[in-house]
Enzyme design. Structure first.
Site, mmCIF file in Angstrom:
data_model
loop_
_atom_site.group_PDB
_atom_site.id
_atom_site.type_symbol
_atom_site.label_atom_id
_atom_site.label_comp_id
_atom_site.label_asym_id
_atom_site.label_seq_id
_atom_site.Cartn_x
_atom_site.Cartn_y
_atom_site.Cartn_z
ATOM 1 N N ARG A 30 61.802 -14.341 53.271
ATOM 2 C CA ARG A 30 60.420 -14.732 52.973
ATOM 3 C C ARG A 30 60.404 -16.061 52.236
ATOM 4 O O ARG A 30 61.077 -16.221 51.217
ATOM 5 C CB ARG A 30 59.738 -13.655 52.122
ATOM 6 C CG ARG A 30 58.259 -13.933 51.894
ATOM 7 C CD ARG A 30 57.572 -12.753 51.259
ATOM 8 N NE ARG A 30 57.667 -12.772 49.804
ATOM 9 C CZ ARG A 30 57.007 -11.929 49.004
ATOM 10 N NH1 ARG A 30 56.256 -10.981 49.523
ATOM 11 N NH2 ARG A 30 57.142 -12.015 47.704
ATOM 12 N N LYS B 143 53.916 -11.055 43.882
ATOM 13 C CA LYS B 143 52.793 -11.732 44.513
ATOM 14 C C LYS B 143 51.854 -12.259 43.441
ATOM 15 O O LYS B 143 51.627 -11.606 42.414
ATOM 16 C CB LYS B 143 52.032 -10.788 45.447
ATOM 17 C CG LYS B 143 52.674 -10.616 46.808
ATOM 18 C CD LYS B 143 51.684 -10.010 47.794
ATOM 19 C CE LYS B 143 52.245 -10.033 49.207
ATOM 20 N NZ LYS B 143 51.247 -9.535 50.185
ATOM 21 N N SER C 128 51.841 -5.796 57.397
ATOM 22 C CA SER C 128 51.490 -5.275 56.076
ATOM 23 C C SER C 128 50.100 -4.652 56.120
ATOM 24 O O SER C 128 49.186 -5.174 56.765
ATOM 25 C CB SER C 128 51.474 -6.400 55.043
ATOM 26 O OG SER C 128 52.765 -6.919 54.828
#
Length: 212
Positions: free
Chosen positions: A44, A141, A112
């Site tokens: 990611r 996040k 997701s």
């Protein structure tokens, strides 16, 4: 394509990579994780350029054997260019239909979800697995969605027969509760890569207990 999720789904976030000898760290980490028994690994990178992402991805692809399924977060085109095995998209990323068109039928697509409505909608899409979360409070996040808790995992399990990944705030201590709640796999970032210990050591210990 059909597959079985392993119990552990590490996500290697580029923000946690060292600036010094980054390539050496990537190769070492991917190699050691595979030796520890990891068979599914996501890369990611929310901030890097396409070129930077592809450089990291190429190092990972060369370090891993075919026993490790490599997933690219967000970028279906880069997943194909890097010869990764699939892509994972979010609710605000490329649509599943477009991601599937780009990667084709032989690569994996995951999505997701953050609530039961999204789980139900995703169940009807051409995806290989669903991720539900955040299960617990998370620091990975900037603007996390609302916590779904273990009850959210149980409810998601009732809504889909597709492989289910749980993500968000999962630690060594609570991961087994999450699996018991119905998740097939736990996706982790900080548990492996936010510790002073070697990620492979933690992965090996977890897999020895999980047994899959």
């Amino acid at each position: 394509m059909s597959f079985s999720l392993p119990s552990l789904y590490p996500i290697l976030d580029a923000s946690l990579l060292p600036s010094f000898e980054r390539g050496v760290y990537l190769v070492h980490t991917v190699t050691e994780l595979e030796m520890a028994g990891v068979t599914l690994l996501q890369y990611r990178n929310k901030q890097g350029s396409d070129d930077e992402i592809l450089i990291d991805a190429d190092r990972m692809r060369k370090a891993a054997t075919s026993a490790v399924t490599l997933i690219m977060n967000d970028h279906p085109e880069l997943a194909v260019r890097a010869n990764f095995d699939g892509v994972h998209v979010g609710q605000d990323d490329e649509s599943v239909a477009e991601a599937r068109r780009i990667v084709g039928p032989n690569r994996m697509v995951g999505i997701s979800t953050h609530n039961l409505e999204q789980v139900a909608a995703a169940d009807a899409l051409p995806v290989d697995y669903l991720a539900i979360g955040p299960v617990f409070m998370t620091t990975s996040k900037l603007n996390p969605d609302a916590v779904v808790g273990l009850d959210g995992v149980r409810a998601a399990r009732r809504l889909t027969r597709k492989p289910l990944v749980a993500i968000g705030g999962i630690t060594f201590e609570n991961a087994f509760e999450v699996l018991a709640a119905g998740a097939d796999s736990v996706a982790v970032i900080s548990m492996l890569f936010g510790s002073a210990e070697e990620p492979a050591k933690i992965a090996r210990e977890f897999l020895a207990i999980a047994g899959r």
